[in-house]
Design a protein around this motif. Structure first.
Motif, short mmCIF file in Angstrom:
data_model
loop_
_atom_site.label_atom_id
_atom_site.label_comp_id
_atom_site.label_asym_id
_atom_site.label_seq_id
_atom_site.Cartn_x
_atom_site.Cartn_y
_atom_site.Cartn_z
N LEU A 107 -114.35 -60.79 23.24
CA LEU A 107 -115.43 -60.27 22.40
C LEU A 107 -116.69 -61.10 22.61
CD1 LEU A 107 -116.56 -58.48 20.12
CD2 LEU A 107 -115.55 -60.08 18.47
N LEU A 108 -117.80 -60.43 22.89
CA LEU A 108 -119.10 -61.08 23.08
C LEU A 108 -120.04 -60.63 21.97
CD1 LEU A 108 -121.11 -62.77 24.77
CD2 LEU A 108 -121.58 -60.70 26.11
N ASP A 109 -120.50 -61.57 21.18
CA ASP A 109 -121.43 -61.33 20.06
C ASP A 109 -122.84 -61.69 20.54
OD1 ASP A 109 -122.96 -61.37 17.76
OD2 ASP A 109 -121.61 -62.67 16.62
N VAL A 110 -123.75 -60.70 20.58
CA VAL A 110 -125.09 -60.94 21.13
C VAL A 110 -126.16 -60.97 20.04
CG1 VAL A 110 -124.51 -60.00 23.39
CG2 VAL A 110 -125.42 -58.46 21.63
N ARG A 111 -125.77 -61.25 18.80
CA ARG A 111 -126.74 -61.34 17.72
C ARG A 111 -127.49 -62.68 17.75
NH1 ARG A 111 -123.52 -61.17 12.57
NH2 ARG A 111 -122.19 -62.47 13.89
N PRO B 65 -128.75 -66.34 16.33
CA PRO B 65 -128.00 -67.41 15.64
C PRO B 65 -128.03 -67.28 14.11
CG PRO B 65 -129.24 -68.33 17.46
CD PRO B 65 -129.65 -66.88 17.35
N SER B 66 -129.18 -66.89 13.55
CA SER B 66 -129.25 -66.77 12.09
C SER B 66 -128.32 -65.68 11.56
CB SER B 66 -130.69 -66.48 11.66
OG SER B 66 -131.17 -65.28 12.25
N GLU B 67 -128.11 -64.63 12.34
CA GLU B 67 -127.19 -63.57 11.92
C GLU B 67 -125.75 -64.05 11.92
OE1 GLU B 67 -128.58 -59.39 13.45
OE2 GLU B 67 -129.07 -60.89 14.99
N ARG B 68 -125.43 -64.94 12.84
CA ARG B 68 -124.05 -65.43 12.92
C ARG B 68 -123.69 -66.27 11.71
NH1 ARG B 68 -125.31 -68.10 18.43
NH2 ARG B 68 -126.00 -66.29 19.66
N GLU B 69 -124.70 -66.88 11.07
CA GLU B 69 -124.42 -67.68 9.88
C GLU B 69 -123.90 -66.82 8.74
OE1 GLU B 69 -124.49 -70.97 9.93
OE2 GLU B 69 -125.03 -70.79 12.04
N GLU B 70 -124.19 -65.53 8.76
CA GLU B 70 -123.78 -64.64 7.69
C GLU B 70 -122.36 -64.14 7.87
OE1 GLU B 70 -126.67 -61.57 7.52
OE2 GLU B 70 -128.36 -62.92 7.19
N VAL B 71 -121.97 -63.83 9.10
CA VAL B 71 -120.62 -63.35 9.36
C VAL B 71 -120.28 -63.61 10.82
CG1 VAL B 71 -121.44 -61.00 9.87
CG2 VAL B 71 -119.05 -61.36 9.23
N ARG B 72 -119.04 -64.02 11.06
CA ARG B 72 -118.57 -64.33 12.40
C ARG B 72 -117.18 -63.73 12.59
NH1 ARG B 72 -121.66 -69.63 12.76
NH2 ARG B 72 -122.24 -69.73 14.97
N VAL B 73 -116.80 -63.57 13.85
CA VAL B 73 -115.43 -63.19 14.20
C VAL B 73 -114.83 -64.34 14.98
CG1 VAL B 73 -113.99 -61.63 15.55
CG2 VAL B 73 -115.88 -60.71 14.21
N ASP B 74 -113.71 -64.85 14.51
CA ASP B 74 -113.05 -65.97 15.17
C ASP B 74 -112.75 -65.62 16.62
OD1 ASP B 74 -113.13 -67.45 12.86
OD2 ASP B 74 -111.09 -66.94 12.24
N GLY B 75 -113.03 -66.57 17.51
CA GLY B 75 -112.72 -66.38 18.90
C GLY B 75 -113.78 -65.67 19.71
N ILE C 6 -117.10 -65.00 21.79
CA ILE C 6 -118.09 -65.74 22.57
C ILE C 6 -119.47 -65.33 22.07
CG2 ILE C 6 -119.04 -66.09 24.88
CD1 ILE C 6 -116.27 -65.40 25.99
N GLU C 7 -120.33 -66.29 21.77
CA GLU C 7 -121.61 -65.99 21.13
C GLU C 7 -122.76 -66.37 22.06
OE1 GLU C 7 -120.14 -66.77 16.52
OE2 GLU C 7 -121.08 -68.41 17.65
N ARG C 8 -123.60 -65.38 22.33
CA ARG C 8 -124.82 -65.65 23.09
C ARG C 8 -125.84 -64.56 22.76
NH1 ARG C 8 -124.86 -68.40 28.82
NH2 ARG C 8 -124.06 -69.95 27.36
N PHE C 9 -126.99 -64.98 22.27
CA PHE C 9 -128.06 -64.04 21.91
C PHE C 9 -128.47 -63.23 23.13
CE2 PHE C 9 -132.74 -63.69 20.47
CZ PHE C 9 -132.50 -62.49 19.84
#
Length: 446
Positions: A361-365, A367-377, A379-382
């Motif tokens: 799973l790649l989360d492209v939101r 950084p400030s959006e990730r502080e509100e909700v995240r999915v464990d595991g 990969i995070e990159r704007f």
């Protein structure tokens, strides 16, 4: 007196046309000035002044060209140091506009050093203030767009500027340039216009008494800065040429010059079904130009891929507002060249794919959006960082990459970035990380 506001949703900005006794004053016009001048002409108005509150960071100005076209007097902040003919606006030195109308410049540094607001008086009574990027509706303009080394000093200046504007009479109308959707705001601004009284009652930034506390609040969680912003101020200082034509010739895929960046503006379902290899997909919407300016190297020649009947003039206009003037052509028929593909799925289909052992799973939101909700595991990159920093480690070209954002728009764009690099992207459409997290939590709850 009346004020006509022109909203540009994709940039989160508005320009204003003040009307009084058959005369008009244009404030902070964007580069596509025909819409402003047509409004004045339809009302048989003489454009008397064109005012700029600051050297804009988020779009190319149309102020100089509007003044040249109409003979209006161009007024810029005295400290702007613009390289073209203009009248400098000095703090509290009134400019008489005739028929009882007075423009009073108020130096309001903070968003930029030279920033100047304009208080409008009718027969000596203050009635409206054009606040540019200083006091906004329930918010305030960012002080960090000129770089982190200047951000704190500008934030402290912004504190004083807000207090200066807040001292105006409560009934004075507030007409800012930046608003909801603009990366020039520090928070999500609300309505597009207001009054000083409403801001005194409802703007949380006005109540901060100390400059250092104010600066701490502004700079605590800075938002990303779109890549094209750094080119806007210098261009607005030197002078902006007239708008280019909003038409472009028809191209075939085989006619593409080697240096051109192909940008596909078709609906996302059409993109998923097949794109030209190496192209970037940004579905045409009000924010198309902003995303193109963030993801395409500045000044690159562009070829658009569009469906028959799509509003390519709108796409070219949005690009020209931020200085992308080299649209070489438009491709409508991809023929058998549409070999770059990705999967576009709804939430149930996405969750099914996510349950497979090989999925990533790649989360492209942001950084400030990730502080509100995240999915464990995940990969995070704007999204823009996929282009500037490269794709993150942990992705495998032989395994699907499931991409999500908040609604599906950025995930779709990211899927095209992945697809052109040879990955197998699966974009979540019509939902986002919050819905994924909720579904996973519900599934895990006994």
């Amino acid at each position: 007196m009346d004020v006509i506001s022109f909203r540009t949703d994709g940039l989160g900005d508005q320009s204003h046309l003040l009307v009084h006794e058959g005369r008009a004053i244009l404030v902070d016009p964007q580069r596509d000035i025909d819409r402003f001048l047509s409004a004045a002409e339809e009302r048989d108005l003489e454009l008397r002044f064109v005012l700029e509150t600051h050297l804009h960071n988020d779009y190319l100005s149309g102020a100089e060209q509007a003044a040249l076209r109409t003979g209006a007097e161009l007024v810029l902040p005295a400290a702007s140091a613009a390289a073209y003919r203009h009248t400098p606006a000095y703090h509290l030195e009134d400019i008489e506009a005739g028929d009882g109308l007075t423009i009073r410049p108020i130096h309001t540094p903070g968003h930029t050093p030279e920033h100047t607001s304009y208080l409008v008086l009718v027969d000596g009574a203050p009635v409206a203030v054009f606040s540019g990027g200083s006091l906004l509706v329930t918010s305030v303009g960012r002080p960090d767009l000129l770089g982190p080394e200047r951000a704190r000093s500008l934030a402290r200046l912004q504190h004083g500027s807000l207090r200066r504007l807040a001292a105006l009479p409560r009934e004075v109308g507030l007409f800012p340039t930046h608003g909801e959707g603009s990366f020039c705001t520090t928070t999500g601004a609300g309505r597009h216009t207001s009054t000083i009284g409403d801001e005194l009652d409802g703007n949380p930034m006005i109540g901060i008494g100390e400059a250092d506390e104010f600066a701490d609040r502004l700079l605590a969680a800075p938002l990303p800065i779109p890549a094209f912003y750094r080119h806007m101020g210098p261009a607005n200082t030197l002078g902006v040429p007239p708008m280019p034509p909003v038409t472009a010739p028809e191209l075939a895929p085989d006619d593409l010059p080697p240096d051109v960046q192909v940008v596909d503006i078709r609906p996302r379902a059409a993109q998923a079904a097949g794109m030209l290899p190496g192209s970037l997909g940004i579905e045409l919407d009000t924010d198309f130009g902003s995303w193109a300016g963030w993801l395409v190297p500045y000044g690159s020649p562009i070829a658009l891929v569009a469906e028959p009947g799509q509003d390519t003039a709108e796409a070219i206009t949005q690009l020209a507002r931020i200085g992308f003037d080299s649209v070489r052509g438009i491709i409508h028929d991809l023929g058998d060249s549409a070999t770059q593909r990705f999967d576009l799925v709804d939430l149930p289909g996405f969750l099914t794919r996510l349950a497979q052992p090989a999925s990533r799973l790649l989360d492209v939101r942001m950084p400030s959006e990730r502080e509100e909700v995240r999915v464990d595991g995940a990969i995070e990159r704007f999204l823009p960082d996929l282009v500037t920093e490269g794709l993150p480690d942990g992705l495998d070209k032989d395994r699907p990459v499931l991409v999500a954002c908040a609604t599906g728009r950025r995930a779709t764009v990211a899927a095209t970035v992945l697809a052109r690099e040879g990955y197998q992207p699966v974009a979540l459409n019509g939902a986002g990380i919050a819905e994924v997290a909720d579904a996973l939590h519900t599934h895990d709850t006994p």
